[in-house]
Design a protein around this motif. Sequence first.
Motif, mmCIF file in Angstrom:
data_model
loop_
_atom_site.group_PDB
_atom_site.id
_atom_site.type_symbol
_atom_site.label_atom_id
_atom_site.label_comp_id
_atom_site.label_asym_id
_atom_site.label_seq_id
_atom_site.Cartn_x
_atom_site.Cartn_y
_atom_site.Cartn_z
ATOM 1 N N UNK A 1 0.846 -1.191 0.000
ATOM 2 C CA UNK A 1 0.000 0.000 0.000
ATOM 3 C C UNK A 1 0.883 1.244 0.000
ATOM 4 N N UNK A 2 0.590 2.195 -0.915
ATOM 5 C CA UNK A 2 1.454 3.376 -1.017
ATOM 6 C C UNK A 2 0.661 4.575 -1.528
ATOM 7 N N UNK A 3 1.240 5.734 -1.330
ATOM 8 C CA UNK A 3 0.655 6.969 -1.844
ATOM 9 C C UNK A 3 1.761 7.965 -2.141
ATOM 10 N N UNK A 4 1.803 8.439 -3.379
ATOM 11 C CA UNK A 4 2.726 9.505 -3.784
ATOM 12 C C UNK A 4 1.975 10.821 -3.647
ATOM 13 N N UNK A 5 2.451 11.683 -2.776
ATOM 14 C CA UNK A 5 1.754 12.932 -2.493
ATOM 15 C C UNK A 5 1.992 13.966 -3.596
ATOM 16 N N UNK A 6 1.084 14.951 -3.664
ATOM 17 C CA UNK A 6 1.259 16.049 -4.617
ATOM 18 C C UNK A 6 2.541 16.823 -4.337
ATOM 19 N N UNK A 7 2.944 16.856 -3.067
ATOM 20 C CA UNK A 7 4.186 17.547 -2.714
ATOM 21 C C UNK A 7 5.398 16.911 -3.385
ATOM 22 N N UNK A 8 5.325 15.596 -3.610
ATOM 23 C CA UNK A 8 6.412 14.908 -4.315
ATOM 24 C C UNK A 8 6.380 15.290 -5.798
ATOM 25 N N UNK B 1 20.996 17.228 1.782
ATOM 26 C CA UNK B 1 20.040 16.265 1.241
ATOM 27 C C UNK B 1 18.639 16.771 1.569
ATOM 28 N N UNK B 2 17.737 16.716 0.590
ATOM 29 C CA UNK B 2 16.435 17.355 0.762
ATOM 30 C C UNK B 2 15.378 16.484 1.417
ATOM 31 N N UNK B 3 15.529 15.178 1.395
ATOM 32 C CA UNK B 3 14.447 14.312 1.887
ATOM 33 C C UNK B 3 15.012 13.094 2.607
ATOM 34 N N UNK B 4 14.163 12.485 3.424
ATOM 35 C CA UNK B 4 14.598 11.302 4.183
ATOM 36 C C UNK B 4 13.441 10.339 4.373
ATOM 37 N N UNK B 5 13.777 9.054 4.391
ATOM 38 C CA UNK B 5 12.808 8.021 4.740
ATOM 39 C C UNK B 5 12.919 7.739 6.226
ATOM 40 N N UNK B 6 11.775 7.732 6.905
ATOM 41 C CA UNK B 6 11.727 7.368 8.310
ATOM 42 C C UNK B 6 10.521 6.470 8.530
ATOM 43 N N UNK C 1 9.863 12.162 3.894
ATOM 44 C CA UNK C 1 9.539 13.525 4.318
ATOM 45 C C UNK C 1 10.580 14.502 3.788
ATOM 46 N N UNK C 2 10.125 15.732 3.542
ATOM 47 C CA UNK C 2 11.037 16.807 3.165
ATOM 48 C C UNK C 2 11.666 17.350 4.437
ATOM 49 N N UNK C 3 12.977 17.360 4.495
ATOM 50 C CA UNK C 3 13.658 17.708 5.733
ATOM 51 C C UNK C 3 13.522 19.181 6.087
ATOM 52 N N UNK C 4 13.337 20.042 5.110
ATOM 53 C CA UNK C 4 13.264 21.478 5.386
ATOM 54 C C UNK C 4 12.034 21.849 6.192
ATOM 55 N N UNK C 5 10.895 21.168 5.923
ATOM 56 C CA UNK C 5 9.651 21.560 6.590
ATOM 57 C C UNK C 5 8.804 20.390 7.089
ATOM 58 N N UNK D 1 5.744 10.912 0.381
ATOM 59 C CA UNK D 1 5.342 9.546 -0.017
ATOM 60 C C UNK D 1 5.137 8.727 1.240
ATOM 61 N N UNK D 2 4.202 7.784 1.175
ATOM 62 C CA UNK D 2 3.997 6.841 2.263
ATOM 63 C C UNK D 2 3.896 5.439 1.681
ATOM 64 N N UNK D 3 4.381 4.464 2.410
ATOM 65 C CA UNK D 3 4.276 3.086 1.951
ATOM 66 C C UNK D 3 4.305 2.111 3.109
#
Length: 407
Positions: free
Chosen positions: A37-44, A116-121, A147-151, A156-158
């Motif tokens: 199960x996953x979702x690519x957000x509009x922010x991506x 680096x702009x993003x990270x998986x957690x 998640x975007x590290x700046x804000x 994306x979620x999975x």
Amino acid sequence: MALAGVPAALLAACASPTFVDRGAGKAERALDFNVVSFEVKDTYRSSPPDCIAVLPLKVRTPADPQAKPEDAAKVRMSLYAHLATQSKRGIRPERIDRVMAEVGADRKALGERLKCSAAIEGEVTEYGNTFLGIYSSVTVGADLKLVRLADGAVLWEGRHVAANRDGSVPLDPVGIAMGVFGAVDNIRDEQVLRVTDDLARRLVSTIPDDKVAALDDPADEPPAKVAAAKGESLPEGERLFRSGDHAGALAAAEKAIAANPDDRDAWLLKGLVLMLDREYEKAEPAILKAAALDRRDVRSLNALGVLNTERGAPDRALAAYRMAIDADRGNGFAWYNTAVLHFNAGEPQEAADAFHGAALAYLKAGDFAKVERALGDLRELSAAGIPVGPKVESIQTALSDLSRRNP
């Protein structure tokens, strides 16, 4: 009673993964097995990240089977390995851990330090095996966010639980014996690692990527010949570099250069640290100095290729990789990155020739994982109508011959 659900569980284990894109309005159904199960957000989609760091994963409590911190570390490394096949820049876990120890929970500072702009957690929801006499189940699950590290915006979620189950409902004593054998065989450590790989591969495949990935760290490509013994500073610098301590490695490289201005490896170490920190203007003179000190040193030439690629100078990168290949025809790193540059420039035939060169080089080196990677790229070109059939066949034949010789 514990065995009552075995037939359904075995059916689920045999089913291919069902990919459920929640962003497209899909939802999991009761009869869906093996769901990714996953979702690519509009922010991506509005601003795709060019770099992804895989942070240490937490362990969900309670979990069944119970995951441990060392299990979460294995899932993290598998995610890191599969993300390396994408065109996004990655950060070594050792480097991430060191910077996290310095900045704590400040994600914005982490992104700035790692450049680096993003990270998986996220968390590992289950990890391990269940054994019920004639039935065993190996499961590895994770619930992740990009998640975007700046804000902190979620890109994306999975989530997925990968499983491998074995065993059967016996009808006679022989069936009982065979069922027990299959169940026990299924819970070996290698099965857990295989399921971990399935989990990471499936989840990463749902993160969009529109390019062929370059190999971006020439430090991961050791020289063919063992380097001559050096003073104390350089080996310590290389150890610090591997551990993620860039500041310490840079200081050690500077010390080695001060002791011997003609130390090629010290200049290269300095350049690599600066390049991975994206200090390209400072990295270039150091790498050029290393290459000038030994014009046939493939690691320096590979680094020069990576540097120019990162700086948006593909012609200079290609020139550096050609020099590296001339110095060593078995330089798979240079062959592969040459192919990527041609592919991204819309030159598929030139890309095919270089992917083939990379596959041959990695075959000779015995790096079969990278052989498979180059072979996969050739297959993609074949599917797009590029005439690469003989190249694919030659690599497949070589791999088959090696498999027969090394069963």
